[in-house]
Design a protein around this motif. Structure first.
Motif, short mmCIF file in Angstrom:
data_model
loop_
_atom_site.label_atom_id
_atom_site.label_comp_id
_atom_site.label_asym_id
_atom_site.label_seq_id
_atom_site.Cartn_x
_atom_site.Cartn_y
_atom_site.Cartn_z
N PRO A 166 0.80 -1.23 0.00
CA PRO A 166 0.00 0.00 0.00
C PRO A 166 0.84 1.28 0.00
CG PRO A 166 -0.92 -1.59 1.54
CD PRO A 166 0.40 -2.14 1.09
N ARG A 167 2.10 1.21 0.39
CA ARG A 167 2.97 2.38 0.39
C ARG A 167 3.45 2.74 -1.02
NH1 ARG A 167 6.10 3.50 5.31
NH2 ARG A 167 7.68 4.29 3.86
N GLU A 168 3.38 1.78 -1.92
CA GLU A 168 3.96 1.96 -3.25
C GLU A 168 3.08 2.84 -4.14
OE1 GLU A 168 6.91 0.95 -3.90
OE2 GLU A 168 7.33 -0.71 -2.54
N THR A 169 3.73 3.51 -5.06
CA THR A 169 3.07 4.30 -6.10
C THR A 169 3.47 3.71 -7.45
OG1 THR A 169 4.91 5.84 -6.38
CG2 THR A 169 3.28 6.35 -4.64
N PRO A 170 2.79 4.08 -8.52
CA PRO A 170 3.24 3.60 -9.83
C PRO A 170 4.72 3.89 -10.09
CG PRO A 170 1.06 4.56 -10.04
CD PRO A 170 1.51 4.82 -8.62
N ALA A 171 5.20 5.03 -9.63
CA ALA A 171 6.61 5.39 -9.86
C ALA A 171 7.55 4.50 -9.05
CB ALA A 171 6.84 6.86 -9.51
N ARG A 220 11.41 -0.36 -8.93
CA ARG A 220 11.86 -1.60 -8.28
C ARG A 220 11.57 -2.84 -9.12
NH1 ARG A 220 9.60 -2.86 -2.78
NH2 ARG A 220 10.79 -4.75 -3.21
N ILE A 221 11.50 -2.68 -10.44
CA ILE A 221 11.29 -3.85 -11.29
C ILE A 221 12.18 -3.75 -12.51
CG2 ILE A 221 9.37 -2.88 -12.62
CD1 ILE A 221 8.08 -5.72 -12.47
N ALA A 269 0.83 -5.59 -9.46
CA ALA A 269 0.53 -4.19 -9.17
C ALA A 269 1.20 -3.27 -10.18
CB ALA A 269 0.99 -3.85 -7.76
N TRP A 270 2.44 -3.58 -10.53
CA TRP A 270 3.18 -2.78 -11.52
C TRP A 270 2.48 -2.84 -12.88
CZ3 TRP A 270 5.37 -4.62 -16.04
CH2 TRP A 270 6.15 -3.71 -16.75
N ALA A 271 2.06 -4.03 -13.27
CA ALA A 271 1.50 -4.23 -14.60
C ALA A 271 0.25 -3.41 -14.83
CB ALA A 271 1.19 -5.71 -14.83
N THR A 272 -0.54 -3.21 -13.79
CA THR A 272 -1.80 -2.47 -13.93
C THR A 272 -1.58 -1.08 -14.50
OG1 THR A 272 -2.79 -3.72 -12.11
CG2 THR A 272 -3.82 -1.63 -12.69
N ASP A 273 -0.49 -0.42 -14.11
CA ASP A 273 -0.20 0.93 -14.59
C ASP A 273 0.78 0.97 -15.75
OD1 ASP A 273 -1.57 3.03 -12.84
OD2 ASP A 273 -0.72 1.70 -11.34
N HIS A 274 1.65 -0.04 -15.86
CA HIS A 274 2.76 0.06 -16.80
C HIS A 274 2.72 -1.00 -17.91
CE1 HIS A 274 4.84 3.07 -14.36
NE2 HIS A 274 4.52 2.34 -13.31
#
Length: 302
Positions: free
Chosen positions: A87-92, A97-98, A132-137
């Protein structure tokens, strides 16, 4: 719901809130201490991890194997710390981190054309970070989750993942999971599926690192029936200088295509084996990031 399940659910949600608030180094340090304690206690899950690791890394001495098991437990607890702190993570920050590698350009080209994409995942590294990353990127995710107990914990995980834009289908207790996946694919969906374990008893026997196992047929069957692109994806960790958290490395294997020869059952088995072979390469190289604490191989003594 029993009193114990209520208590476990409350404790889980309290821990989730606490770990989110802790400084990064403090949080990961605490989970690493838990990992060392679990390794020393040598419970059934750790014993099973040792058995699995010994099967895929027979060249190791007993001392080397034990060191690898300790690393594996640490990697597994790192995954849980990552999950609590998501929950602390943002798209950026997710993007920072990937790192994608392998055949990722070919997979992205499929998505860019608006075509459906299926991923065959193993219990490697941090697949939640990737989702989670894939949803935005990359592309919005539709996937399946195994039900956990207590039910309140499972519901909390589902609610949170869906708040990130992911669509989560329960493996059991839901309505026609396979048909919903087909429907998502028909709309050009992105469907990553954990498939290195057969949780439905309808999987297929394959060979992983020279040993017989059973894998789920969903990814290959969906790809064969719909024409969607199928790629194996292996996820591992790598250190980030100066950080307690680690980078997530997502390695795309080569696209798996049906041979067009033999029955559908034969082709599904062949495609599943190709996916497992690709994951097996990473499991041999980064065994500590294979979070397999259940029986992995057929014929293993109980």
């Amino acid at each position: 719901m029993t009193l114990r399940e209520r208590a476990e659910g409350f404790a889980y949600r309290a821990a989730w809130r606490l770990v989110c608030r802790l400084p990064e180094r403090t949080a990961y340090g605490a989970f690493d201490r838990v990992a060392r304690s679990l390794h020393r206690r040598n419970g059934r899950s750790v014993q099973q991890m040792r058995t699995n690791y010994a099967a895929v890394r027979p060249e190791l001495t007993a001392k080397q194997l034990e060191s690898l098991v300790a690393e594996g437990v640490s990697s597994y607890l790192r995954y849980w710390c990552d999950a609590f702190r998501l929950p602390r993570e943002t798209p950026a920050t997710l993007d920072a981190r990937i790192r994608l590698t392998g055949y990722d350009a070919e997979a992205r080209a499929v998505v860019d054309r608006g075509e459906p994409l299926i991923l065959f995942l193993g219990h490697l590294g941090n697949w939640d970070h990737c989702g989670a990353w894939a949803t935005d990127h990359f592309a919005p995710v539709t996937t399946v989750a195994e039900r956990l107990k207590p039910e309140s914990v499972f519901d909390a995980f589902v609610d949170f993942r869906e708040s990130l834009g992911m669509r989560i289908l329960p493996l059991t207790g839901g309505d026609h999971v396979y048909s919903q996946l087909r429907e998502a694919i028909s709309r050009g969906g992105f469907v990553p599926l954990l498939s290195d374990r057969d949780l439905t008893r309808s999987g297929v026997e394959v060979t992983l690192c020279g040993h017989r196992t059973r894998a789920a047929v969903g990814p290959a069957k969906l790809a064969l029936e719909t024409g969607a692109a199928l790629f194996p994806l292996a996820i591992t960790y790598e250190p980030i200088p100066g950080r307690a958290a680690q980078r997530v490395v997502a390695r795309f294997g080569p696209r798996v295509r049906p041979s067009g020869e033999g029955t559908a059952e034969v082709q599904v088995r062949e495609m599943t084996q190709q996916c497992v072979d690709s994951l097996g390469e990473t499991i041999s190289e980064r065994t500590q990031d294979w979070h397999m604490m259940q029986r992995a191989f057929i014929g293993e003594p109980r």
